[in-house]
Motif scaffolding. Structure first.
Motif, PDB file in Angstrom:
ATOM      1  N   ALA A  23     -21.567 -29.164  17.444  1.00 22.09           N
ATOM      2  CA  ALA A  23     -20.786 -30.399  17.433  1.00 22.09           C
ATOM      3  C   ALA A  23     -19.290 -30.111  17.407  1.00 22.09           C
ATOM      4  CB  ALA A  23     -21.182 -31.250  16.227  1.00 22.09           C
ATOM      5  N   GLU A  24     -18.879 -29.115  16.618  1.00 18.00           N
ATOM      6  CA  GLU A  24     -17.457 -28.772  16.556  1.00 18.00           C
ATOM      7  C   GLU A  24     -16.964 -28.235  17.889  1.00 18.00           C
ATOM      8  OE1 GLU A  24     -17.078 -26.084  13.338  1.00 18.00           O
ATOM      9  OE2 GLU A  24     -17.354 -27.611  11.783  1.00 18.00           O
ATOM     10  N   GLU A  25     -17.777 -27.425  18.550  1.00 11.66           N
ATOM     11  CA  GLU A  25     -17.372 -26.895  19.850  1.00 11.66           C
ATOM     12  C   GLU A  25     -17.265 -28.017  20.882  1.00 11.66           C
ATOM     13  OE1 GLU A  25     -20.372 -23.966  20.478  1.00 11.66           O
ATOM     14  OE2 GLU A  25     -19.234 -22.376  19.505  1.00 11.66           O
ATOM     15  N   LEU A  26     -18.198 -28.969  20.841  1.00 13.09           N
ATOM     16  CA  LEU A  26     -18.137 -30.097  21.767  1.00 13.09           C
ATOM     17  C   LEU A  26     -16.913 -30.962  21.497  1.00 13.09           C
ATOM     18  CD1 LEU A  26     -21.874 -31.204  21.958  1.00 13.09           C
ATOM     19  CD2 LEU A  26     -20.498 -30.314  23.831  1.00 13.09           C
ATOM     20  N   GLU A  27     -16.583 -31.146  20.222  1.00 11.59           N
ATOM     21  CA  GLU A  27     -15.398 -31.928  19.897  1.00 11.59           C
ATOM     22  C   GLU A  27     -14.139 -31.245  20.425  1.00 11.59           C
ATOM     23  OE1 GLU A  27     -13.154 -34.043  16.085  1.00 11.59           O
ATOM     24  OE2 GLU A  27     -14.980 -32.876  15.794  1.00 11.59           O
ATOM     25  N   GLY A  28     -14.092 -29.913  20.294  1.00 10.88           N
ATOM     26  CA  GLY A  28     -12.952 -29.189  20.834  1.00 10.88           C
ATOM     27  C   GLY A  28     -12.845 -29.330  22.340  1.00 10.88           C
ATOM     28  N   LEU A  29     -13.984 -29.269  23.035  1.00 11.96           N
ATOM     29  CA  LEU A  29     -13.975 -29.458  24.480  1.00 11.96           C
ATOM     30  C   LEU A  29     -13.521 -30.861  24.845  1.00 11.96           C
ATOM     31  CD1 LEU A  29     -17.271 -27.630  25.488  1.00 11.96           C
ATOM     32  CD2 LEU A  29     -14.960 -27.005  26.201  1.00 11.96           C
ATOM     33  N   LEU A  30     -13.973 -31.855  24.074  1.00 14.29           N
ATOM     34  CA  LEU A  30     -13.570 -33.228  24.353  1.00 14.29           C
ATOM     35  C   LEU A  30     -12.070 -33.406  24.182  1.00 14.29           C
ATOM     36  CD1 LEU A  30     -14.217 -36.197  24.946  1.00 14.29           C
ATOM     37  CD2 LEU A  30     -14.679 -36.501  22.511  1.00 14.29           C
ATOM     38  N   LEU A  31     -11.512 -32.821  23.126  1.00 22.67           N
ATOM     39  CA  LEU A  31     -10.071 -32.910  22.925  1.00 22.67           C
ATOM     40  C   LEU A  31      -9.320 -32.317  24.105  1.00 22.67           C
ATOM     41  CD1 LEU A  31      -9.796 -31.916  19.156  1.00 22.67           C
ATOM     42  CD2 LEU A  31      -9.276 -34.141  20.135  1.00 22.67           C
ATOM     43  N   ARG A  32      -9.779 -31.144  24.547  1.00 27.93           N
ATOM     44  CA  ARG A  32      -9.096 -30.498  25.657  1.00 27.93           C
ATOM     45  C   ARG A  32      -9.257 -31.302  26.945  1.00 27.93           C
ATOM     46  NH1 ARG A  32      -4.937 -28.602  27.936  1.00 27.93           N
ATOM     47  NH2 ARG A  32      -5.386 -27.355  29.768  1.00 27.93           N
ATOM     48  N   GLN A  33     -10.450 -31.863  27.160  1.00 30.29           N
ATOM     49  CA  GLN A  33     -10.675 -32.646  28.374  1.00 30.29           C
ATOM     50  C   GLN A  33      -9.771 -33.874  28.402  1.00 30.29           C
ATOM     51  OE1 GLN A  33     -14.434 -34.812  28.798  1.00 30.29           O
ATOM     52  NE2 GLN A  33     -14.635 -33.982  30.848  1.00 30.29           N
ATOM     53  N   ARG A  34      -9.640 -34.541  27.264  1.00 33.10           N
ATOM     54  CA  ARG A  34      -8.787 -35.732  27.227  1.00 33.10           C
ATOM     55  C   ARG A  34      -7.322 -35.370  27.429  1.00 33.10           C
ATOM     56  NH1 ARG A  34     -11.309 -39.845  22.655  1.00 33.10           N
ATOM     57  NH2 ARG A  34     -13.253 -40.254  23.781  1.00 33.10           N
ATOM     58  N   GLU A  35      -6.913 -34.248  26.880  1.00 29.85           N
ATOM     59  CA  GLU A  35      -5.542 -33.805  27.102  1.00 29.85           C
ATOM     60  C   GLU A  35      -5.314 -33.451  28.566  1.00 29.85           C
ATOM     61  OE1 GLU A  35      -2.529 -30.167  25.953  1.00 29.85           O
ATOM     62  OE2 GLU A  35      -4.681 -30.006  25.714  1.00 29.85           O
TER      63      GLU A  35
END
Length: 372
Positions: A23-35
Motif C-alpha cells: 500500500a505504501e509503495e502504491l501511494e508513492g507511485l500515485l503521488l508521483r503520477q499525480r505530480e
C-alpha cells in the motif's frame, strides 16, 4: 511513458506487513503520477500498470512470461518494472524473461538468489538489471556494454526519497519524517514572483511563501487522524489577503473532499479556512509534530477511545500537562501519567458545529509511549 508495478495482491489471508508495504509503495507511485501528470506541466504522461503475481507472488513467473513480456514488447513507452515483493523461486526467475527488454528493480531478491549469466551477481538485497538502452525520466538505462548504474539511479527522477527532516523538530518527529514521509516536487515560488508582485502581493509575503516552500514544500505526510487526513502534500500557492487583514496562503491541497482549505496564517499559524479562519497550531512544526505524535501514540497505546460532541467536555485533564511541541491553538495534546489525549476543535469552530468536536484517548502507555 509507463511503469509496471509487480506485486502480490490476492492473498487468502491478510498479512499486515506485506499489505502495508504494498500500500505504501502504491501511494508513492500515485503521488508521483499525480505530480508528473499535472496539467500545468508539459512532461510526458505517466501510466502505472498494476501486475498481480497472485498469492505470495507464486504466479510471478507465469504473469511475467504470459502477460508482462507481451505487453512490454508491444508498448515501447514502458520504461521499467518495479516490485517483486518477496524472495521465492518464482520472483527469482521471473525477471529472466524480461531482462532482454528493459530495466527492472526489486526489493526482495536475497543474496542467495542464483546469479544470471552475464548479469550482475546477487550481492545485495536490492538488485537491478539494466540490459537495454531505453531511457526515461526515471533514469538513464545502461547502454550495451556500459557500466551498470546503481539501483537508486533508475528512480532518482521520481523524487520519492526518505526525507531529510528539517531542524527544530523533536527526535520523534524527525524519525517519523524519515521513515514514513516522502518528498516530491513543489511550487517554485521564484517563477511566480513577478506575477504576484503585479497582483499587489507584498515582497515580504512572497518571501514568506518561498521560505515555506524551501522548508516544507513537497513533503507528503501520511494521513492525519482527523480533518480527513489533512493536506496530501505540503505545497504553497498564491497568497491571498490585504495589508489591513493580513495575508494567507495555501498549505497544501486537501487529501479528501472537506469544506475548508488548509492555510498558513499571517503569523505563520497552520489552520483551516472555510466559513472562518481557525488556526490549529501556532506553527507548521506543530502540525507535523501532532501527526507524528498520533502515529506514535497509536502504535504504543493498549487502548484508543474516540469521543465526540459534548462528551469532550467530560474529559478530566487536571492531572495532564499540555504537550508543548504541538504548539496547540484550536487543537491540543495532553500528557497524563499513562495516557495521551488529542482534542480536535478546529472543524467545530470553523463550521460552528459543536458536534464535530473530537478527542482521542490513547491509554495504557509506558514511559516510551508517553515521551518517545
Amino acid at each position: 511513458m509507463g511503469l509496471a508495478y509487480f506485486a502480490g495482491f490476492t492473498n487468502e489471508f491478510a498479512n499486515a506487513k506485506t499489505d502495508d508495504a504494498v500500500a505504501e509503495e502504491l501511494e508513492g507511485l500515485l503521488l508521483r503520477q499525480r505530480e508528473q501528470n499535472n496539467p500545468d506541466r508539459s512532461d510526458a504522461l505517466l501510466q502505472v500498470i498494476i501486475a498481480n503475481g497472485a498469492e505470495k507472488m507464486e504466479a510471478a513467473d507465469i504473469v511475467a512470461e504470459k502477460m508482462l513480456v507481451p505487453l512490454i514488447r508491444d508498448d515501447a513507452t514502458i520504461m521499467g518494472v518495479i516490485g517483486f515483493d518477496r524472495t521465492i523461486k518464482e520472483t527469482t526467475y521471473a525477471p529472466r524473461s524480461m531482462t532482454a527488454r528493459l530495466p527492472w528493480t526489486c526489493s526482495s531478491v536475497s543474496p542467495t538468489s542464483p546469479p544470471q549469466p552475464g548479469r550482475l551477481p546477487a550481492r545485495s538485497a536490492f538488485r537491478q538489471q539494466q540490459p537495454s538502452c531505453r531511457s526515461s525520466k526515471f533514469g538513464r538505462v545502461m547502454p550495451e556494454g556500459g557500466k551498470p548504474a546503481q539501483a537508486v539511479d533508475i528512480v532518482r527522477g521520481v523524487n520519492l526519497h526518505l526525507v531529510d527532516a528539517p531542524e527544530g523538530l523533536t527526535r520523534r518527529a524527525r524519525s517519523f519524517l524519515r521513515v514514513h514521509c516522502l518528498r516530491v516536487d513543489s511550487l517554485q515560488v521564484d517563477q511566480h514572483r513577478e506575477r504576484w508582485l503585479e497582483l499587489g502581493v507584498p515582497e515580504a509575503e512572497i518571501d514568506r511563501v518561498a521560505a515555506y516552500g524551501t522548508r516544507w514544500g513537497g513533503l507528503a505526510l501520511p494521513p492525519a487522524p482527523h480533518y480527513d487526513g489533512g493536506p496530501r502534500i505540503l505545497d504553497p500557492d498564491t497568497p491571498e489577503g490585504s495589508p489591513a487583514e493580513g495575508w494567507w496562503f495555501e498549505a497544501g491541497i486537501q487529501r479528501t473532499a472537506v469544506p475548508y482549505g488548509f492555510m498558513i496564517g499571517p503569523n505563520g499559524e497552520f489552520g483551516i479556512h472555510g466559513d472562518r479562519w481557525v488556526p490549529l497550531h501556532s506553527t507548521v512544526e506543530g502540525w507535523v509534530e501532532s501527526v507524528a505524535l498520533a502515529y506514535h501514540a497509536g502504535m504504543w497505546a493498549r487502548k484508543i477511545t474516540k469521543i465526540t460532541g459534548d462528551d469532550v467536555d467530560t474529559l478530566q485533564l487536571d492531572d495532564h500537562a499540555a504537550v508543548p511541541e504541538v504548539a496547540g491553538l484550536a487543537d491540543t495534546w495532553w500528557r497524563g501519567t499513562d495516557s495521551l489525549v488529542a482534542i480536535y476543535n478546529g472543524e467545530a469552530e470553523c463550521m460552528s458545529a459543536p458536534r464535530c468536536r473530537t478527542a482521542f484517548i490513547y491509554s495504557g502507555l509506558d514511559h516510551w509511549g508517553l515521551h518517545g
